[in-house]
Design a protein around this motif. Structure first.
Motif, PDB file in Angstrom:
ATOM      1  N   MET A   1      78.228  52.357  13.797  1.00 49.18           N
ATOM      2  CA  MET A   1      77.366  52.516  12.637  1.00 49.18           C
ATOM      3  C   MET A   1      76.365  51.365  12.611  1.00 49.18           C
ATOM      4  SD  MET A   1      78.577  52.570   8.694  1.00 49.18           S
ATOM      5  CE  MET A   1      77.568  51.833   7.463  1.00 49.18           C
ATOM      6  N   ALA A   2      75.114  51.683  12.665  1.00 46.08           N
ATOM      7  CA  ALA A   2      74.067  50.664  12.564  1.00 46.08           C
ATOM      8  C   ALA A   2      73.661  50.534  11.106  1.00 46.08           C
ATOM      9  CB  ALA A   2      72.867  51.050  13.416  1.00 46.08           C
ATOM     10  N   VAL A   3      73.497  49.315  10.663  1.00 48.15           N
ATOM     11  CA  VAL A   3      73.101  49.052   9.283  1.00 48.15           C
ATOM     12  C   VAL A   3      71.816  48.235   9.335  1.00 48.15           C
ATOM     13  CG1 VAL A   3      73.778  47.996   7.101  1.00 48.15           C
ATOM     14  CG2 VAL A   3      75.528  48.967   8.594  1.00 48.15           C
ATOM     15  N   GLN A   4      70.802  48.668   8.596  1.00 45.86           N
ATOM     16  CA  GLN A   4      69.589  47.875   8.511  1.00 45.86           C
ATOM     17  C   GLN A   4      68.932  48.078   7.153  1.00 45.86           C
ATOM     18  OE1 GLN A   4      67.137  49.068  11.825  1.00 45.86           O
ATOM     19  NE2 GLN A   4      66.099  50.635  10.658  1.00 45.86           N
ATOM     20  N   VAL A   5      68.386  47.006   6.637  1.00 41.98           N
ATOM     21  CA  VAL A   5      67.699  47.019   5.343  1.00 41.98           C
ATOM     22  C   VAL A   5      66.517  46.056   5.422  1.00 41.98           C
ATOM     23  CG1 VAL A   5      69.766  47.572   3.981  1.00 41.98           C
ATOM     24  CG2 VAL A   5      69.189  45.198   4.417  1.00 41.98           C
ATOM     25  N   PHE A   6      65.558  46.220   4.508  1.00 45.91           N
ATOM     26  CA  PHE A   6      64.508  45.218   4.395  1.00 45.91           C
ATOM     27  C   PHE A   6      65.125  43.954   3.807  1.00 45.91           C
ATOM     28  CE2 PHE A   6      61.431  48.806   4.289  1.00 45.91           C
ATOM     29  CZ  PHE A   6      60.615  48.369   5.318  1.00 45.91           C
ATOM     30  N   PRO A   7      64.845  42.792   4.372  1.00 45.01           N
ATOM     31  CA  PRO A   7      65.404  41.560   3.810  1.00 45.01           C
ATOM     32  C   PRO A   7      64.768  41.226   2.467  1.00 45.01           C
ATOM     33  CG  PRO A   7      63.967  41.061   5.669  1.00 45.01           C
ATOM     34  CD  PRO A   7      64.042  42.555   5.562  1.00 45.01           C
ATOM     35  N   LEU A   8      65.491  40.445   1.688  1.00 45.39           N
ATOM     36  CA  LEU A   8      65.008  40.006   0.384  1.00 45.39           C
ATOM     37  C   LEU A   8      64.606  38.541   0.458  1.00 45.39           C
ATOM     38  CD1 LEU A   8      67.739  41.592  -1.920  1.00 45.39           C
ATOM     39  CD2 LEU A   8      65.529  42.552  -1.268  1.00 45.39           C
ATOM     40  N   ASP A   9      63.608  38.177  -0.342  1.00 45.07           N
ATOM     41  CA  ASP A   9      63.223  36.768  -0.415  1.00 45.07           C
ATOM     42  C   ASP A   9      64.055  36.069  -1.492  1.00 45.07           C
ATOM     43  OD1 ASP A   9      62.109  37.437  -2.893  1.00 45.07           O
ATOM     44  OD2 ASP A   9      60.037  37.362  -2.183  1.00 45.07           O
ATOM     45  N   ALA A  10      63.723  34.826  -1.791  1.00 49.48           N
ATOM     46  CA  ALA A  10      64.492  34.036  -2.761  1.00 49.48           C
ATOM     47  C   ALA A  10      64.467  34.635  -4.165  1.00 49.48           C
ATOM     48  CB  ALA A  10      63.969  32.603  -2.790  1.00 49.48           C
ATOM     49  N   SER A  11      63.449  35.443  -4.465  1.00 53.06           N
ATOM     50  CA  SER A  11      63.341  36.092  -5.780  1.00 53.06           C
ATOM     51  C   SER A  11      63.965  37.480  -5.793  1.00 53.06           C
ATOM     52  CB  SER A  11      61.872  36.196  -6.194  1.00 53.06           C
ATOM     53  OG  SER A  11      61.295  34.933  -6.277  1.00 53.06           O
TER      54      SER A  11
ATOM     55  N   GLY B   1      56.418  42.663   8.868  1.00 47.73           N
ATOM     56  CA  GLY B   1      56.801  42.286  10.226  1.00 47.73           C
ATOM     57  C   GLY B   1      57.161  43.475  11.091  1.00 47.73           C
ATOM     58  N   GLY B   2      56.905  44.686  10.599  1.00 45.20           N
ATOM     59  CA  GLY B   2      57.251  45.874  11.365  1.00 45.20           C
ATOM     60  C   GLY B   2      58.747  45.970  11.602  1.00 45.20           C
ATOM     61  N   ILE B   3      59.132  46.412  12.776  1.00 48.28           N
ATOM     62  CA  ILE B   3      60.544  46.602  13.100  1.00 48.28           C
ATOM     63  C   ILE B   3      61.300  45.275  13.155  1.00 48.28           C
ATOM     64  CG2 ILE B   3      60.342  46.557  15.611  1.00 48.28           C
ATOM     65  CD1 ILE B   3      62.216  49.101  15.495  1.00 48.28           C
ATOM     66  N   ARG B   4      60.587  44.171  13.396  1.00 48.46           N
ATOM     67  CA  ARG B   4      61.230  42.854  13.428  1.00 48.46           C
ATOM     68  C   ARG B   4      61.611  42.372  12.032  1.00 48.46           C
ATOM     69  NH1 ARG B   4      56.545  42.327  15.846  1.00 48.46           N
ATOM     70  NH2 ARG B   4      55.826  40.838  14.297  1.00 48.46           N
ATOM     71  N   ASN B   5      61.147  43.057  11.029  1.00 46.49           N
ATOM     72  CA  ASN B   5      61.338  42.611   9.656  1.00 46.49           C
ATOM     73  C   ASN B   5      62.671  43.051   9.044  1.00 46.49           C
ATOM     74  OD1 ASN B   5      59.995  41.155   7.484  1.00 46.49           O
ATOM     75  ND2 ASN B   5      60.095  43.088   6.384  1.00 46.49           N
ATOM     76  N   TYR B   6      63.458  43.837   9.743  1.00 42.63           N
ATOM     77  CA  TYR B   6      64.709  44.349   9.181  1.00 42.63           C
ATOM     78  C   TYR B   6      65.852  43.348   9.329  1.00 42.63           C
ATOM     79  CZ  TYR B   6      62.724  49.023   8.836  1.00 42.63           C
ATOM     80  OH  TYR B   6      61.964  50.104   8.504  1.00 42.63           O
ATOM     81  N   ALA B   7      66.721  43.312   8.315  1.00 44.96           N
ATOM     82  CA  ALA B   7      68.013  42.647   8.441  1.00 44.96           C
ATOM     83  C   ALA B   7      68.955  43.705   9.001  1.00 44.96           C
ATOM     84  CB  ALA B   7      68.499  42.155   7.088  1.00 44.96           C
ATOM     85  N   ARG B   8      69.746  43.328   9.996  1.00 52.88           N
ATOM     86  CA  ARG B   8      70.588  44.310  10.670  1.00 52.88           C
ATOM     87  C   ARG B   8      72.055  43.911  10.642  1.00 52.88           C
ATOM     88  NH1 ARG B   8      65.807  44.732  13.284  1.00 52.88           N
ATOM     89  NH2 ARG B   8      65.121  46.822  13.812  1.00 52.88           N
ATOM     90  N   ASP B   9      72.901  44.918  10.760  1.00 52.38           N
ATOM     91  CA  ASP B   9      74.340  44.774  10.952  1.00 52.38           C
ATOM     92  C   ASP B   9      74.967  43.825   9.926  1.00 52.38           C
ATOM     93  OD1 ASP B   9      74.071  46.635  12.957  1.00 52.38           O
ATOM     94  OD2 ASP B   9      73.843  45.138  14.532  1.00 52.38           O
ATOM     95  N   SER B  10      75.606  42.743  10.355  1.00 55.46           N
ATOM     96  CA  SER B  10      76.329  41.861   9.425  1.00 55.46           C
ATOM     97  C   SER B  10      75.407  41.237   8.389  1.00 55.46           C
ATOM     98  CB  SER B  10      77.063  40.766  10.201  1.00 55.46           C
ATOM     99  OG  SER B  10      78.115  41.336  10.957  1.00 55.46           O
ATOM    100  N   GLU B  11      74.197  40.894   8.798  1.00 58.20           N
ATOM    101  CA  GLU B  11      73.227  40.322   7.853  1.00 58.20           C
ATOM    102  C   GLU B  11      72.856  41.347   6.776  1.00 58.20           C
ATOM    103  OE1 GLU B  11      68.709  38.415   7.805  1.00 58.20           O
ATOM    104  OE2 GLU B  11      69.544  39.138   9.688  1.00 58.20           O
ATOM    105  N   ALA B  12      72.688  42.592   7.176  1.00 55.21           N
ATOM    106  CA  ALA B  12      72.364  43.658   6.220  1.00 55.21           C
ATOM    107  C   ALA B  12      73.525  43.917   5.262  1.00 55.21           C
ATOM    108  CB  ALA B  12      71.994  44.939   6.961  1.00 55.21           C
ATOM    109  N   ILE B  13      74.739  43.905   5.789  1.00 57.68           N
ATOM    110  CA  ILE B  13      75.914  44.117   4.932  1.00 57.68           C
ATOM    111  C   ILE B  13      76.030  42.987   3.916  1.00 57.68           C
ATOM    112  CG2 ILE B  13      78.439  44.261   4.895  1.00 57.68           C
ATOM    113  CD1 ILE B  13      78.179  45.635   7.697  1.00 57.68           C
ATOM    114  N   ALA B  14      75.805  41.742   4.346  1.00 56.96           N
ATOM    115  CA  ALA B  14      75.862  40.602   3.417  1.00 56.96           C
ATOM    116  C   ALA B  14      74.824  40.758   2.315  1.00 56.96           C
ATOM    117  CB  ALA B  14      75.648  39.291   4.176  1.00 56.96           C
ATOM    118  N   GLN B  15      73.629  41.204   2.672  1.00 58.30           N
ATOM    119  CA  GLN B  15      72.604  41.429   1.653  1.00 58.30           C
ATOM    120  C   GLN B  15      73.030  42.543   0.702  1.00 58.30           C
ATOM    121  OE1 GLN B  15      68.378  41.470   2.655  1.00 58.30           O
ATOM    122  NE2 GLN B  15      68.245  43.441   1.597  1.00 58.30           N
ATOM    123  N   ASN B  16      73.646  43.594   1.222  1.00 55.72           N
ATOM    124  CA  ASN B  16      74.106  44.684   0.358  1.00 55.72           C
ATOM    125  C   ASN B  16      75.219  44.230  -0.587  1.00 55.72           C
ATOM    126  OD1 ASN B  16      72.252  46.441   1.455  1.00 55.72           O
ATOM    127  ND2 ASN B  16      73.685  47.340   2.905  1.00 55.72           N
TER     128      ASN B  16
END
Length: 122
Positions: A1-11, A18-33
Motif C-alpha cells: 500500500m503506497a501512501v502519499q499526501v501533500f505535506p503541511l507547513d508549520a501553520s 514542487g510537482g511530484i517531489r512535493n508529496y510526503a510518502r509512506d511513513s512520513e505521510a502516515i505521521a502527517q495523517n
C-alpha cells in the motif's frame, strides 16, 4: 500500500509547487495523517459530522481523562497505515487548558514513528 499526501507547513496548510517531489510518502505521510487526525475538531467537517476529536469536551475543568485517552488512542489506531500503538502520554495543564500528546506507533512499513502535538487553541 503506497501512501502519499501533500505535506503541511508549520501553520498546517498544504504546500504546493514542487510537482511530484512535493508529496510526503509512506511513513512520513502516515505521521502527517496521525497529526491531522489528532488535531481535527469534532463535527467540523461538513462531509462527516462524526469526524474529529471532541476537544471542547476535554479542555474544560475536570475533564474525563479516561474518555479522552480512549478517544485519542482510537483516533490514532483508526488512521490508515497505523499497525500498533506502542506509547501514549497526555500532559494536561489545568491552568491553561493546554494538552500535549505524545504518541509512538508502528506503521505498515514496520517503522516506529512518533508524533507530538499540542491541543488546538480554539
Amino acid at each position: 500500500m503506497a501512501v502519499q499526501v501533500f505535506p503541511l507547513d508549520a501553520s498546517h496548510d498544504w504546500t504546493f509547487g514542487g510537482g511530484i517531489r512535493n508529496y510526503a510518502r509512506d511513513s512520513e505521510a502516515i505521521a502527517q495523517n496521525v497529526r491531522t487526525a489528532l488535531l481535527s475538531l469534532y463535527s467540523d467537517w461538513f462531509l462527516d459530522l462524526e469526524h474529529g476529536v471532541k476537544w471542547f469536551r476535554y479542555l474544560t475543568r475536570n475533564p474525563d481523562l479516561q474518555a479522552m485517552e480512549t478517544e485519542l488512542k482510537n483516533t490514532v489506531l483508526n488512521v490508515d497505515g497505523v499497525s500498533q500503538l506502542t506509547g501514549f502520554e497526555i500532559d494536561l495543564d489545568p491552568d491553561t487548558r493546554q494538552c500535549t500528546i505524545s504518541v509512538t506507533y508502528i506503521d505498515i512499513f514496520d517503522k516506529k514513528n512518533g508524533v507530538n502535538i499540542v491541543s488546538p487553541d480554539y
